[in-house]
Design a protein around this motif. Structure first.
Motif, PDB file in Angstrom:
ATOM      1  N   GLU A 133       0.828  -1.209   0.000  1.00 26.88           N
ATOM      2  CA  GLU A 133       0.000   0.000   0.000  1.00 26.88           C
ATOM      3  C   GLU A 133       0.859   1.254   0.000  1.00 26.88           C
ATOM      4  O   GLU A 133       0.494   2.277  -0.568  1.00 26.88           O
ATOM      5  N   ASN A 134       2.022   1.188   0.637  1.00 26.18           N
ATOM      6  CA  ASN A 134       2.960   2.312   0.679  1.00 26.18           C
ATOM      7  C   ASN A 134       4.154   2.027  -0.226  1.00 26.18           C
ATOM      8  O   ASN A 134       5.293   2.226   0.156  1.00 26.18           O
ATOM      9  N   SER A 135       3.900   1.604  -1.439  1.00 31.17           N
ATOM     10  CA  SER A 135       4.970   1.218  -2.353  1.00 31.17           C
ATOM     11  C   SER A 135       5.775   2.433  -2.796  1.00 31.17           C
ATOM     12  O   SER A 135       5.357   3.584  -2.643  1.00 31.17           O
ATOM     13  N   LEU A 136       6.923   2.153  -3.356  1.00 25.25           N
ATOM     14  CA  LEU A 136       7.796   3.232  -3.829  1.00 25.25           C
ATOM     15  C   LEU A 136       7.140   4.025  -4.947  1.00 25.25           C
ATOM     16  O   LEU A 136       7.312   5.245  -5.044  1.00 25.25           O
ATOM     17  N   ILE A 137       6.393   3.356  -5.785  1.00 26.23           N
ATOM     18  CA  ILE A 137       5.704   4.046  -6.889  1.00 26.23           C
ATOM     19  C   ILE A 137       4.697   5.043  -6.338  1.00 26.23           C
ATOM     20  O   ILE A 137       4.623   6.190  -6.795  1.00 26.23           O
ATOM     21  N   HIS A 146       3.028  10.546  -4.620  1.00 24.56           N
ATOM     22  CA  HIS A 146       2.607  11.450  -3.544  1.00 24.56           C
ATOM     23  C   HIS A 146       3.570  12.622  -3.384  1.00 24.56           C
ATOM     24  O   HIS A 146       3.136  13.753  -3.152  1.00 24.56           O
ATOM     25  N   LYS A 147       4.871  12.369  -3.517  1.00 24.90           N
ATOM     26  CA  LYS A 147       5.838  13.476  -3.415  1.00 24.90           C
ATOM     27  C   LYS A 147       5.642  14.479  -4.543  1.00 24.90           C
ATOM     28  O   LYS A 147       5.718  15.691  -4.326  1.00 24.90           O
ATOM     29  N   ARG A 148       5.360  13.968  -5.745  1.00 23.02           N
ATOM     30  CA  ARG A 148       5.117  14.862  -6.880  1.00 23.02           C
ATOM     31  C   ARG A 148       3.853  15.696  -6.630  1.00 23.02           C
ATOM     32  O   ARG A 148       3.831  16.901  -6.883  1.00 23.02           O
ATOM     33  N   GLU A 149       2.815  15.052  -6.099  1.00 24.73           N
ATOM     34  CA  GLU A 149       1.571  15.778  -5.826  1.00 24.73           C
ATOM     35  C   GLU A 149       1.779  16.821  -4.730  1.00 24.73           C
ATOM     36  O   GLU A 149       1.270  17.941  -4.827  1.00 24.73           O
ATOM     37  N   ILE A 150       2.546  16.474  -3.707  1.00 26.37           N
ATOM     38  CA  ILE A 150       2.838  17.427  -2.632  1.00 26.37           C
ATOM     39  C   ILE A 150       3.602  18.628  -3.181  1.00 26.37           C
ATOM     40  O   ILE A 150       3.320  19.779  -2.826  1.00 26.37           O
TER      41      ILE A 150
END
Length: 100
Positions: A32-36, A41-45
């Motif tokens: 659920e917390n995969s690297l992909i 999420h980092k890009r969205e943040i």
């Protein structure tokens, strides 16, 4: 049975490699917390932070404009003429648009 025995022998010889491969598969893709997902999420943040900064700058500019408009009648007239194309009597307005 020959194929199953060969697969079992390969797993027995390379058990650490197989374990690390399964671990990387679970962590990298299936979890659920995969690297992909973390990268997404980092890009969205990052996008949301840039949007927040843009709105913060726009708020500061609008607040300054509002303070200027409420305190200065000439500034109010300037904004009304530039943004809303209002004019005085016996006055013509010419609008020049730039091609983008």
């Amino acid at each position: 049975m020959g194929k199953l025995a060969n697969i079992w022998a390969f797993i027995g010889r390379h058990k650490y490699l197989v374990t690390v491969g399964i671990f990387l598969l679970i962590i990298g893709v299936l979890d659920e917390n995969s690297l992909i997902r973390r990268i997404a999420h980092k890009r969205e943040i990052h996008q949301l932070n840039t949007e927040i900064e843009r709105y913060r700058k726009q708020y500061e500019e609008d607040s300054k404009m509002l303070k200027e408009i409420t305190s200065n009648k000439e500034a109010l007239e300037k904004v009304a003429r530039e943004k809303y194309l209002m004019k005085k009597e016996n006055e013509d307005i010419f609008i020049f648009e730039e091609d983008k």
